[in-house]
Each structure stands twice: as C-alpha cells, then as structure tokens.
Design a protein around this motif. Structure first.
Motif, PDB file in Angstrom:
ATOM      1  N   ARG A 251       0.839  -1.203   0.000  1.00 54.71           N
ATOM      2  CA  ARG A 251       0.000   0.000   0.000  1.00 54.71           C
ATOM      3  C   ARG A 251       0.876   1.256   0.000  1.00 54.71           C
ATOM      4  NH1 ARG A 251      -5.418   1.017   1.859  1.00 54.71           N
ATOM      5  NH2 ARG A 251      -5.439  -1.175   2.417  1.00 54.71           N
ATOM      6  N   GLN A 252       1.869   1.255   0.865  1.00 54.80           N
ATOM      7  CA  GLN A 252       2.785   2.398   0.946  1.00 54.80           C
ATOM      8  C   GLN A 252       3.535   2.577  -0.378  1.00 54.80           C
ATOM      9  OE1 GLN A 252       5.755   1.913   3.998  1.00 54.80           O
ATOM     10  NE2 GLN A 252       6.107   4.112   4.141  1.00 54.80           N
ATOM     11  N   ASP A 253       3.938   1.469  -0.997  1.00 54.35           N
ATOM     12  CA  ASP A 253       4.632   1.516  -2.287  1.00 54.35           C
ATOM     13  C   ASP A 253       3.728   2.123  -3.357  1.00 54.35           C
ATOM     14  OD1 ASP A 253       6.749   1.097  -4.022  1.00 54.35           O
ATOM     15  OD2 ASP A 253       6.331  -1.032  -4.320  1.00 54.35           O
ATOM     16  N   LEU A 254       2.462   1.719  -3.379  1.00 48.03           N
ATOM     17  CA  LEU A 254       1.514   2.244  -4.361  1.00 48.03           C
ATOM     18  C   LEU A 254       1.271   3.743  -4.160  1.00 48.03           C
ATOM     19  CD1 LEU A 254      -0.406   1.736  -6.711  1.00 48.03           C
ATOM     20  CD2 LEU A 254      -2.144   1.039  -5.047  1.00 48.03           C
ATOM     21  N   VAL A 255       1.087   4.147  -2.919  1.00 41.48           N
ATOM     22  CA  VAL A 255       0.871   5.568  -2.626  1.00 41.48           C
ATOM     23  C   VAL A 255       2.087   6.388  -3.055  1.00 41.48           C
ATOM     24  CG1 VAL A 255       0.589   7.256  -0.754  1.00 41.48           C
ATOM     25  CG2 VAL A 255      -0.815   5.180  -0.800  1.00 41.48           C
ATOM     26  N   ALA A 256       3.276   5.898  -2.730  1.00 41.81           N
ATOM     27  CA  ALA A 256       4.502   6.620  -3.109  1.00 41.81           C
ATOM     28  C   ALA A 256       4.647   6.681  -4.626  1.00 41.81           C
ATOM     29  CB  ALA A 256       5.718   5.944  -2.488  1.00 41.81           C
ATOM     30  N   ALA A 257       4.319   5.597  -5.310  1.00 44.43           N
ATOM     31  CA  ALA A 257       4.468   5.558  -6.770  1.00 44.43           C
ATOM     32  C   ALA A 257       3.501   6.505  -7.468  1.00 44.43           C
ATOM     33  CB  ALA A 257       4.266   4.130  -7.273  1.00 44.43           C
TER      34      ALA A 257
ATOM     35  N   GLU B 280       6.792   2.920 -11.872  1.00 42.29           N
ATOM     36  CA  GLU B 280       7.393   3.304 -10.596  1.00 42.29           C
ATOM     37  C   GLU B 280       7.245   2.231  -9.517  1.00 42.29           C
ATOM     38  OE1 GLU B 280       9.265   6.017 -10.188  1.00 42.29           O
ATOM     39  OE2 GLU B 280       8.908   6.403 -12.319  1.00 42.29           O
ATOM     40  N   LEU B 281       6.377   1.248  -9.754  1.00 46.43           N
ATOM     41  CA  LEU B 281       6.153   0.198  -8.749  1.00 46.43           C
ATOM     42  C   LEU B 281       7.297  -0.808  -8.772  1.00 46.43           C
ATOM     43  CD1 LEU B 281       2.340  -0.230  -9.306  1.00 46.43           C
ATOM     44  CD2 LEU B 281       3.460   0.718  -7.278  1.00 46.43           C
ATOM     45  N   LYS B 282       7.680  -1.251  -7.593  1.00 47.08           N
ATOM     46  CA  LYS B 282       8.793  -2.186  -7.458  1.00 47.08           C
ATOM     47  C   LYS B 282       8.382  -3.577  -7.935  1.00 47.08           C
ATOM     48  CE  LYS B 282      10.427   0.363  -3.482  1.00 47.08           C
ATOM     49  NZ  LYS B 282      10.287   0.506  -2.066  1.00 47.08           N
ATOM     50  N   PHE B 283       9.363  -4.364  -8.335  1.00 47.61           N
ATOM     51  CA  PHE B 283       9.128  -5.743  -8.770  1.00 47.61           C
ATOM     52  C   PHE B 283       8.391  -6.519  -7.674  1.00 47.61           C
ATOM     53  CE2 PHE B 283       9.840 -10.046  -9.932  1.00 47.61           C
ATOM     54  CZ  PHE B 283      10.185 -10.088 -11.270  1.00 47.61           C
ATOM     55  N   VAL B 284       8.798  -6.303  -6.438  1.00 47.15           N
ATOM     56  CA  VAL B 284       8.173  -7.011  -5.316  1.00 47.15           C
ATOM     57  C   VAL B 284       6.688  -6.662  -5.190  1.00 47.15           C
ATOM     58  CG1 VAL B 284       8.770  -5.351  -3.499  1.00 47.15           C
ATOM     59  CG2 VAL B 284       8.534  -7.785  -2.937  1.00 47.15           C
ATOM     60  N   PHE B 285       6.284  -5.468  -5.608  1.00 54.07           N
ATOM     61  CA  PHE B 285       4.866  -5.113  -5.588  1.00 54.07           C
ATOM     62  C   PHE B 285       4.088  -6.090  -6.467  1.00 54.07           C
ATOM     63  CE2 PHE B 285       1.189  -3.148  -7.553  1.00 54.07           C
ATOM     64  CZ  PHE B 285       0.503  -2.626  -6.464  1.00 54.07           C
ATOM     65  N   TRP B 286       4.591  -6.308  -7.683  1.00 54.70           N
ATOM     66  CA  TRP B 286       3.893  -7.195  -8.620  1.00 54.70           C
ATOM     67  C   TRP B 286       3.931  -8.640  -8.132  1.00 54.70           C
ATOM     68  CZ3 TRP B 286       0.804  -4.522 -11.316  1.00 54.70           C
ATOM     69  CH2 TRP B 286       1.131  -3.213 -11.650  1.00 54.70           C
ATOM     70  N   GLN B 287       5.048  -9.041  -7.562  1.00 56.64           N
ATOM     71  CA  GLN B 287       5.134 -10.398  -7.017  1.00 56.64           C
ATOM     72  C   GLN B 287       4.126 -10.573  -5.885  1.00 56.64           C
ATOM     73  OE1 GLN B 287       8.744 -11.346  -4.979  1.00 56.64           O
ATOM     74  NE2 GLN B 287       8.215 -13.501  -4.793  1.00 56.64           N
ATOM     75  N   THR B 288       4.012  -9.579  -5.019  1.00 48.60           N
ATOM     76  CA  THR B 288       3.088  -9.637  -3.889  1.00 48.60           C
ATOM     77  C   THR B 288       1.639  -9.779  -4.351  1.00 48.60           C
ATOM     78  OG1 THR B 288       4.619  -8.328  -2.570  1.00 48.60           O
ATOM     79  CG2 THR B 288       2.363  -8.415  -1.788  1.00 48.60           C
TER      80      THR B 288
END
Length: 151
Positions: free
Chosen positions: A11-17, A30-38
């Motif tokens: 959630r924090q990653d999405l808001v920051a992106a 802008e989303l990290k690879f780990v975001f998509w994996q999650t």
C-alpha cells in the motif's frame, strides 16, 4: 491492499508511486518488482485470481487449480526477483542456473501470450551469452559455502 506494520508494504509503495503522477502509465513503471510479485499471494485469490487468472494468463495449465497456478507464478517471480536484485546490485550470477532463469522468463510471458514469447525468443541475445559461460561454472561447481553467488 495490505498495509503491514513491518516488512514490505505494498500500500505504501503504491501511494509513493502515484504521488505526483497523473496517469496509470506513469504509476506502473514506478512500482517495485516485489509489488507485482506480492499481487500473486493467496491474499488476492478470492477477489482477483480465482475470477481472473485464466483470463489474464489464458495459456496456463488447464488441469491445475488457480491457487496452484498462482503459487507457481509467485515462486517463479521470487526467483526472478532475486536474479534481478543480484544484477541490479552488481553481484555475481555465474553460479546460478541461468538457463533455468531464462526459461522462467519465457514461460511467464508464454502464459500470457505465446506470440510474444516467440517474438522474445527471436529477438533476445541472452541465450548466446549464457552459452559462453565458462565450462566449470556451467557444470555447477560451487563456490565455497556461504558465498553470495550461490542463490
């Protein structure tokens, strides 16, 4: 979207992106690879993957359950994320099974679109480069235990 107190926080990653971005096309890169994996964790099975996984990736094995397929994708993304991180941090990757890593990339693309996977095979240069890897490293001789190149 989960909002854990510790560990990775999608959630924090999405808001920051999305801060300061005006379109989805500007947020996604802008989303990290780990975001998509999650996104491929069981938390999203009922709302996302059970109804949509076979639509998003129509070339998955039809004999396997959605949870099993989603788990396979998560696991393959985990291995590729580790490879990507090693490369990004200029760490050695020679002792990895790069042929297997390449096959995982191909398979994930093919789950979505075999035409794109075939195009990727025709236009990539990775296999030729992997084939030039020194023989003793291809055969899987390991560095001493505990070296970072073992992952």
């Amino acid at each position: 979207m989960p909002n854990p107190a510790q560990g990775y926080n999608p959630r924090q990653d999405l808001v920051a992106a999305r801060t300061g971005k005006t379109t989805t096309g500007k947020v996604i890169p802008e989303l990290k690879f780990v975001f998509w994996q999650t996104m491929f964790t069981s938390r999203f099975d009922a709302r996302l993957w059970v109804p949509h996984l076979r639509i998003v990736m129509p070339h998955l094995d039809q004999t396997k359950a959605v949870g099993q397929l989603r788990s396979l994708i998560y696991t393959e993304l985990e291995q590729l994320r580790k490879l990507r991180n090693r490369i990004a941090h200029h760490e050695p990757i020679f002792r990895r099974n790069l042929v297997d890593d390449f096959q995982k990339v191909h398979d994930l693309i093919a789950f979505r679109c075999p035409v794109t996977a075939a195009w990727m095979l025709q236009n990539q240069q990775a296999q030729a480069l992997i084939a030039t890897k020194p023989h003793d490293l291809v055969r899987g001789k390991r560095a001493s235990k505990g070296t970072p190149d073992e992952e």
